[in-house]
Enzyme design. Structure first.
Site, PDB file in Angstrom:
ATOM      1  N   ASP A   1      45.569  13.692  89.695  1.00 18.78           N
ATOM      2  CA  ASP A   1      44.511  14.362  88.934  1.00 18.78           C
ATOM      3  C   ASP A   1      43.435  13.349  88.589  1.00 18.78           C
ATOM      4  OD1 ASP A   1      44.357  17.279  87.586  1.00 18.78           O
ATOM      5  OD2 ASP A   1      43.221  15.854  86.377  1.00 18.78           O
TER       6      ASP A   1
ATOM      7  N   CYS B   1      42.247  30.198  90.504  1.00 17.49           N
ATOM      8  CA  CYS B   1      42.476  31.277  89.533  1.00 17.49           C
ATOM      9  C   CYS B   1      41.161  32.034  89.332  1.00 17.49           C
ATOM     10  CB  CYS B   1      43.027  30.748  88.214  1.00 17.49           C
ATOM     11  SG  CYS B   1      42.039  29.468  87.416  1.00 17.49           S
TER      12      CYS B   1
ATOM     13  N   PRO C   1      47.941  20.867  84.392  1.00 15.64           N
ATOM     14  CA  PRO C   1      48.943  20.219  83.521  1.00 15.64           C
ATOM     15  C   PRO C   1      50.328  20.084  84.120  1.00 15.64           C
ATOM     16  CG  PRO C   1      48.682  22.494  82.879  1.00 15.64           C
ATOM     17  CD  PRO C   1      47.703  22.278  84.004  1.00 15.64           C
ATOM     18  N   GLY C   2      50.511  20.433  85.379  1.00 14.14           N
ATOM     19  CA  GLY C   2      51.762  20.124  86.045  1.00 14.14           C
ATOM     20  C   GLY C   2      52.702  21.281  86.307  1.00 14.14           C
TER      21      GLY C   2
ATOM     22  N   CYS D   1      45.350  18.512  92.439  1.00 13.55           N
ATOM     23  CA  CYS D   1      44.698  18.694  91.132  1.00 13.55           C
ATOM     24  C   CYS D   1      45.798  19.185  90.187  1.00 13.55           C
ATOM     25  CB  CYS D   1      43.552  19.694  91.218  1.00 13.55           C
ATOM     26  SG  CYS D   1      42.215  19.186  92.340  1.00 13.55           S
TER      27      CYS D   1
END
Length: 436
Positions: free
Chosen positions: A278, A376, A258-259, A255
């Site tokens: 993704d 997170c 943004p990298g 996933c």
């Protein structure tokens, strides 16, 4: 026009989109501030983030000032009232400026008929604020600026730490950077930063991480455009070292957008073959942009990680990173809209998705390979319980014992870093090995 009225109008549009339409603050603020110049854009962001950080408290106060609740179609007016109260109670803006600019902002929003209401409410607050605050001073939402269900969940999962978590959520997160170890060392980059007037502290737990004393625009970071440094929270930087791929290994970031973690893996571990996957094509553009700025190469694929048959070529991956979609309860400091947009049932719904991703990705992992599960989040249902459940379902899996590193605490088969600890975001990591 009152000074800053345009910024306040933009902030109200953004906050109104969050509380009225359920949009993310980042998206709403980008849409609302496009026409603003630097100082006004910065002020709009400060007001939007600050007022949403305290919104449960501000909304309760606003309710004391209104004869009847505003209808949903007037979410921007509700937002403007909250922003006005935020300026009076939690900023250095002079009271008269907060009132005048809020009233002018209502006119800029096309809400001229509400200007009188805002003026009356805010001026009443100036006269009677102390007495009004006393009426609701003990209500949990007011004391802690969180929805009550969120406070109950914190107290359930972290009975000894919930007040510290609340306090952390109500503060602005520090800015962290990741030094590109392919191009320079942390010590060398820190010397350049100090010469540019940017002070920062290293974190022993993450060898490429620096926590800045004050946030700066990315353009001010020495070597940012050249790829010497990136912005990434210290907690997120732990992933690369925990996955620890070896040269020649195939690595899947399942996933990836943004990298940040994919790029960190490529910076730290040369010779790996990395796939950045993704489900969202638009978000993969961010991955490509980050790879290009840093001069890194990876296979970038669109696909649903829970459905490997639609994208997997049948070759084993020796390392898999699953930074799973979650409630984001560990990054509320950075995204204060989360505690307003989330609902009590979201944890269960996301838990089902996390389980599906874990089970599907286990099938693409080579025997002897390592899968790092990360969120997170600070909720146990998404973290320790999720990893424990996986081990029960998969007898060919065992958990890696992290020992006692200089971060977090044991939580089931993994480790939990709570929001604000070491100045970092709340993160969970569990490392699962497929027995040969």
């Amino acid at each position: 026009m009152s000074a800053g009225a345009a910024a306040r109008a933009a902030a109200a549009r953004a906050v109104g989109a969050v509380i009225g339409a359920g949009r993310s603050l980042d998206d709403a603020l980008a849409a609302a501030t496009g026409a603003l110049q630097g100082p006004d854009r910065a002020l709009a962001a400060q007001l939007a983030y600050g007022s949403l950080r305290l919104y449960p408290r501000l909304a309760r106060w606003a309710g004391l000032l209104l004869a009847r609740p505003l209808p949903p179609r007037d979410a921007d007016v509700q937002a403007l009232l909250a922003i006005g109260l935020y300026q009076i109670e939690a900023s250095r803006v002079p009271d008269h400026a907060a009132v005048d600019a809020s009233v002018e902002a209502a006119r800029l929003l096309g809400r001229a008929r509400h200007a009188g209401l805002l003026n009356a409410c805010l001026r009443r607050w100036l006269r009677e604020g102390d007495a009004l605050k006393a009426r609701v001073a003990r209500e949990p939402e007011v004391v802690h600026a969180h929805p009550r269900w969120w406070l109950d969940a914190l107290a359930h999962d972290w009975p000894r730490d919930w007040e510290a978590l609340v306090a952390a959520n109500n503060t602005q997160a520090p800015m962290w950077v990741r030094v590109n170890c392919r191009r320079t060392s942390r010590e060398a980059w820190l010397a350049r930063a100090l010469a540019a007037g940017i002070e920062a502290e290293p974190w022993d737990a993450a060898p490429d991480a620096l926590r800045l004393e004050k946030p700066v625009a990315v353009e001010e970071l020495p070597g940012f455009a050249a790829g010497d440094v990136s912005v990434q929270d210290g907690a997120a930087q732990l992933a690369a070292g925990l996955l620890a791929p070896e040269p020649g290994m195939r690595v899947l970031d399942a996933c990836a957008a943004p990298g940040g973690k994919a790029c960190h893996l490529l910076e730290r571990y040369e010779g790996i073959e990395l796939t950045a996957l993704d489900v969202a094509a638009a978000r993969l553009e961010r991955v490509r942009d980050n790879l290009a700025r840093l001069g890194l190469e990876a296979q970038v694929l669109q696909g649903d990680a829970a459905d490997p048959a639609s994208w997997w070529d049948g070759r084993w991956y020796e390392r898999v990173l699953l930074d799973a979609p979650c409630t984001g309860s560990g990054v509320v400091r950075r995204h204060p809209d989360i505690k307003l947009l989330r609902r009590p049932g979201d944890t269960a719904a996301l838990g089902a998705r996390q389980q599906a991703l874990l089970d599907a990705l286990w099938g693409v992992l080579a025997p002897g390979g390592r899968l790092l599960y990360a969120t997170c989040s600070i909720w146990r249902a998404e973290n320790a319980a999720q990893a424990t459940g996986f081990l029960r379902r998969h007898p060919d899996a065992r958990a890696v014992d992290f020992g006692e590193p200089a971060w977090g605490r044991r939580a089931g088969p993994g480790r939990q870093l709570l929001s604000g600890e070491a100045g970092a975001d709340g993160f969970y990591y569990a490392c699962l090995v497929k027995t040969a």
